[in-house]
Design an enzyme around this catalytic site. Structure first.
Site, PDB file in Angstrom:
ATOM      1  N   ASP A 551       5.069 -43.606  35.531  1.00 55.06           N
ATOM      2  CA  ASP A 551       4.017 -43.319  36.516  1.00 55.06           C
ATOM      3  C   ASP A 551       2.911 -44.352  36.309  1.00 55.06           C
ATOM      4  OD1 ASP A 551       1.845 -42.365  37.930  1.00 55.06           O
ATOM      5  OD2 ASP A 551       2.185 -40.264  37.382  1.00 55.06           O
ATOM      6  N   HIS A 552       2.785 -45.256  37.251  1.00 56.95           N
ATOM      7  CA  HIS A 552       1.860 -46.370  37.060  1.00 56.95           C
ATOM      8  C   HIS A 552       0.395 -45.938  37.154  1.00 56.95           C
ATOM      9  CE1 HIS A 552       0.928 -50.394  36.303  1.00 56.95           C
ATOM     10  NE2 HIS A 552       1.608 -51.021  37.248  1.00 56.95           N
ATOM     11  N   ARG A 553       0.159 -44.673  37.525  1.00 58.18           N
ATOM     12  CA  ARG A 553      -1.226 -44.194  37.465  1.00 58.18           C
ATOM     13  C   ARG A 553      -1.627 -43.954  36.015  1.00 58.18           C
ATOM     14  NH1 ARG A 553      -0.794 -38.817  40.715  1.00 58.18           N
ATOM     15  NH2 ARG A 553       0.955 -38.731  39.276  1.00 58.18           N
TER      16      ARG A 553
END
Ligand code: CAO
Length: 579
Positions: A551-553
């Site tokens: 999850d690149h967040r």
């Protein structure tokens, strides 16, 4: 029974037009001015209204047919008093033509009234009075004339203040011209394709106003006050607020973010940006229905000629949404995502319908939710598991004695636990509001298991406190329970990270979907012997392809690179697992 034949009226110069929509079915009741069908020329569409109240007995043309002025297009069984009145007319004139809305400007007012008004004309109530009012184009912020691209009302329509009358389009934007009054359309003095500027006439109205309001200058003022995108505020009266809401719900109107108030604008005839809505290919009648039902036409696939959206398309869309509203993986996507069109596959060959299992429905819903919510990145690497596999095979005899089967998956789970400990960014979840991380100080790893009923993910707890024998025993136990449908909900909860191993099945690689609210998942494929350069020669090595989705967040590329490199190191030399 008195049959009245409806013919194609004056087409304003066009020689032939196409029938693009038959709006009713034989047997439907019609009132005078109800739209019977829609014709389309190169430049404009026009609704052909019913010249009388009665019952549509039949259409004399089909959708897609090309017709010319005077062609018979429909028959109406004229009802009651209207029939009695029309019999005399019918004896003199067998065919009755009716002007399309856009052409009615050329009719004299008295003609228009005598032709189109039904006998039982609705009278304003005692508390109401009426006055005629020409609605004009408000300030469009430029001296240039712009094109009329759509007429949204027809003669005889009763409209509310704020309802869109026509849509204008410049090079850069489209803008609605809303009605400044509630009332009935007596005449439309423009046609699609005309050019209009500020102050030009649009439509003549019979304005219905409360007696108390008749004295208001708004009715008498020649220049209408601009009302497009009226700001909604506590000082704004309910009528104005309703008009603003109505304007905001027009196709293509600027939409506010959920929970935000309608976007205020104090400038007149606020232009809206050109967007997909202005590309929507649908007639006024369809747009009206869509507005009434709250359907976004941009989501409705058109089945008419050249993709035109028909009334049936709107009702099918609503039907589909209603049918799918309880289905987790509804085909009608949320978040404004266009729905996947329903297709009758039986037209291509034999089919059968198979019900989804409960697990399959849940999986579909979860996958869709995770795919739509999580910005995924997937990173790839190979681990050299030559020594690991040699060691694992050496455990076989002891494993048989212990009654435990050791597969590469046990080493992977153990290595993931160590990598989570060394890279705590992967052992977090993002709070729902996105405001903080939840750092976990436990280390539970989920393992995707393929079962006949669908995919399930039992969780092996505290993997950092367990050795390979214990983990292997748990893998067998949980995978067996999963296949037998015996897992408890507790055994599928609390995972920090997921392993999805397709190694026993095959494949070079795949991109797994993060099992949110976890932030990472490792997908492993089938190990293969490949030549690897060792500095002096190519040597045969057993390589395990791995794909890490995150999850690149919550995870940066650097974090993911470190996690993956550490994992590769652990698997390539399992002595590190003991450290
Ligand atoms: N490369 C080559 N062989 C592999 C391997 C790999 N990466 N991983 C396992 N194998 C071998 C095992 O060593 C075993 O062979 P041996 O008996 O000769 O040692 C054989 O494949 C069968 O293994 P298994 O499937 O019985 O057990 P497992 O521990 O490898 O896997 C489990 C357990 C539950 C992960 C697996 O059965 C499973 O269900 N995998 C599917 C997961 C899945 O569907 N993921 C997709 C999710 S997203 O759609």
């Amino acid at each position: 029974m008195t049959i009245q034949t409806v013919v194609v009226p004056d087409l304003g110069g066009a020689e032939t037009v196409e029938v693009i929509e038959l709006g009713l079915s034989p047997g439907d009741s019609v009132e005078v001015e109800d739209s019977l069908l829609v014709l389309e020329s190169d430049k404009a569409t026009m609704d052909i209204p019913s010249p009388a109240t009665g019952v549509l007995t039949q259409y004399l043309v089909a959708e897609g047919a090309t017709v010319k002025v005077g062609d018979a297009i429909a028959e109406i069984d004229v009802a009651g008093e209207a029939a009695a009145t029309d019999v005399a007319d019918a004896e003199e004139v067998e065919q009755v033509s009716h002007q399309p809305a856009a052409d009615s400007a050329s009719e004299s007012e008295s003609d228009s009234e005598s032709d189109s008004e039904p006998e039982a004309k609705p009278q304003p109530s005692a508390a109401q009075s009426s006055a005629e009012q020409m609605i004009k184009v408000p300030d469009i912020g430029s001296d240039d004339k712009v094109d009329v691209i759509e007429i949204c009302v027809a003669v005889g329509d009763e409209v509310n203040e704020g309802d869109t009358l026509v849509v204008l389009e410049s090079d850069k934007a489209t803008m609605d011209v809303p009605s400044t009054h509630s009332g009935k359309v007596l005449k439309i003095v423009v046609a699609e394709g005309d050019k209009l500027g500020t102050g030009d006439d649009v439509a003549l109205f019979e304005v219905i106003a409360d007696v108390a309001a008749v004295q208001e200058p708004a009715v008498k003022q020649p220049a209408p006050a601009p009302v497009a995108a009226t700001p909604v505020s506590s000082e704004t009266g309910p009528q104005k607020a309703a008009a603003a809401v109505s304007a905001a719900s027009q196709p293509g109107a600027v939409q506010s973010a959920p929970g935000q108030p309608a976007q205020p604008a104090t400038s007149p005839a606020e232009p809206r940006q050109n967007n997909a809505a202005s590309d929507i290919y649908a007639g006024p009648a369809v747009r009206l229905i869509a507005r009434e039902l709250g359907v976004e036409l941009s989501q409705v696939p058109g089945s008419g000629p050249r993709g035109r959206i028909l009334k049936d398309d709107v009702s099918n869309f609503v039907k589909q949404v209603m049918q799918n509203k309880d289905t987790p993986a509804a085909a009608a996507g949320g978040s404004g995502i266009p729905a996947i069109p329903a297709i009758d596959f039986s037209q291509f060959g034999d089919i059968e319908e198979l019900a989804l299992s409960k697990i399959q429905k849940l999986t579909a819903a979860n996958m869709q939710r995770n795919w739509l919510n999580v910005p995924h990145v997937t990173q790839f690497d190979d681990a050299d598991i030559t020594e690991l596999e040699a060691f694992r095979k050496g455990l076989k005899a002891e494993g048989e004695k212990r009654g435990v089967r050791v597969t590469p998956v046990a080493f992977l789970i153990k290595a993931i636990g160590a990598a989570l400990q060394a890279n705590p960014e992967f052992n977090r979840s993002l709070s729902v509001d996105g405001g903080h991380f939840i750092q976990k100080h436990y280390c539970h790893v989920g393992m995707a298991v393929d079962t006949p009923r669908g995919l399930v993910v039992p969780v092996i707890r505290d993997v950092n406190e367990k050795g390979i024998w214990d983990i292997s025993a748990e893998i067998s136990l949980l995978a067996g329970k999963a296949r037998d449908g015996k897992l408890t909900p507790a055994e599928m909860q609390g995972g920090c990270f997921t392993l999805s191993s397709l190694g026993a099945i095959g494949g070079n690689g795949f991109t797994p979907i993060v099992n949110a609210p976890e932030v990472g998942i490792l997908g492993v494929s089938k190990s293969q012997i490949k030549p690897v350069w060792n500095g002096s020669e190519f040597a045969p090595r057993l390589l395990l392809p791995m794909a890490l989705s995150y999850d690149h967040r919550a995870i940066n590329g650097g974090d993911a690179g470190r996690f993956m490199t550490y994992l590769v190191q652990l698997l390539s030399d399992i002595r590190y697992l003991a450290l």
